[in-house]
Design an enzyme around this catalytic site. Structure first.
Site, PDB file in Angstrom:
ATOM      1  N   LYS A   1      37.007  65.461  -1.375  1.00  0.00           N
ATOM      2  CA  LYS A   1      37.758  66.452  -2.156  1.00  0.00           C
ATOM      3  C   LYS A   1      37.496  66.185  -3.639  1.00  0.00           C
ATOM      4  O   LYS A   1      37.658  65.057  -4.126  1.00  0.00           O
ATOM      5  CB  LYS A   1      39.249  66.300  -1.824  1.00  0.00           C
ATOM      6  CG  LYS A   1      40.036  67.571  -2.000  1.00  0.00           C
ATOM      7  CD  LYS A   1      41.434  67.392  -1.405  1.00  0.00           C
ATOM      8  CE  LYS A   1      42.308  68.579  -1.666  1.00  0.00           C
ATOM      9  NZ  LYS A   1      43.677  68.350  -1.219  1.00  0.00           N
TER      10      LYS A   1
HETATM   11  O1  G3P Z   1      46.659  69.494  -1.184  1.00  0.00           O
HETATM   12  C1  G3P Z   1      46.906  70.498  -2.105  1.00  0.00           C
HETATM   13  C2  G3P Z   1      48.195  71.196  -1.904  1.00  0.00           C
HETATM   14  O2  G3P Z   1      48.319  71.877  -0.716  1.00  0.00           O
HETATM   15  C3  G3P Z   1      49.293  71.044  -2.842  1.00  0.00           C
HETATM   16  O3  G3P Z   1      50.486  71.673  -2.456  1.00  0.00           O
HETATM   17  O4  G3P Z   1      52.925  72.049  -2.591  1.00  0.00           O
HETATM   18  O5  G3P Z   1      51.853  70.251  -3.994  1.00  0.00           O
HETATM   19  O6  G3P Z   1      51.503  72.643  -4.533  1.00  0.00           O
HETATM   20  P1  G3P Z   1      51.757  71.648  -3.441  1.00  0.00           P
END
Ligand code: G3P
Length: 217
Positions: A83
């Protein structure tokens, strides 16, 4: 649409893997910090639980160090996906890793132009963050729509991995738009099966079945 779970919690991953509905796992530095565990150890454990793609994020921001970290992470298991941040150094690393035959997930995508660049760099996955756009009164789902159109216009094979999903409706809307993958927190993934009329209907069927006094076995 494929389902990835967005967590570094191995107990949750095991439970969801057992349903047969899980296609992979995504992690990020915040999820690793939340797990309180050693990064490489937890990625190795996740890769042993699932045969699906497991995203592990680099922590460096310059090309040379990103490449070194990518090689260390890639050596953990053959289902590790590297990633990378959506920066010029991240995209340069994406191109190089793609040429080496390594799968990549370009993350922190907030615009269609960024997604276009990631596809040109050969990304396996692009991760547009829906919830974080909605948080600032932008339209996360509109971004997924735009990327779908652009990728289809040019036949890019980069898969749209809808990330930062917050609700079951996000999952449904991504499926309608045609995102290839949704990465979903465990609680939201489990919520997809729930409907009050399913619970109510099952309760009534079981009560009526009991009245028959019969047994199938
Ligand atoms: O891994 C990336 C992601 O899905 C982040 O989610 O909820 O932290 O915006 P969030």
């Amino acid at each position: 649409m494929k389902f990835f779970v967005d967590t570094a919690d191995t107990a949750e991953i095991k439970e969801l893997e057992a349903t047969g509905l899980l296609d992979g796992v995504t992690t990020n530095p915040s999820l690793i910090a939340k797990s309180g565990r050693d990064f490489k150890e937890v990625i190795a454990e996740i890769c042993a639980i699932t045969e699906g793609d497991v995203s592990a994020e680099v922590a460096a921001t310059d090309f040379d160090t990103i490449m070194k970290e990518a090689h260390v992470l890639g050596a953990i298991a053959n289902n590790v996906v590297i990633k990378l941040p959506l920066t010029f150094d991240g995209l340069k690393a994406c191109k190089q890793l793609t040429e080496e035959g390594t799968k990549t997930n370009v993350t922190l995508c907030f615009s269609a132009n960024q997604a276009l660049l990631a596809a040109k760099a050969g990304a396996t996955y692009i991760s547009p963050f829906i919830g974080r756009l909605d948080d600032i009164h932008a339209d996360g789902l509109e971004l997924i729509r735009e990327i779908r159109v652009i990728y289809d216009n040019y036949g890019f094979d980069t898969e749209i991995l809808a990330a930062s999903i917050r609700t079951p409706n996000h999952v449904k809307d991504c499926a309608i738009i045609g995102a290839d993958v949704a990465t979903v927190p465990p609680a939201t993934l489990k919520a997809l099966v729930k409907h009050p009329l399913t619970d109510k209907g099952l309760e009534a069927f079981l009560a009526d079945w009991a009245k028959t006094g019969q047994s199938i076995l």
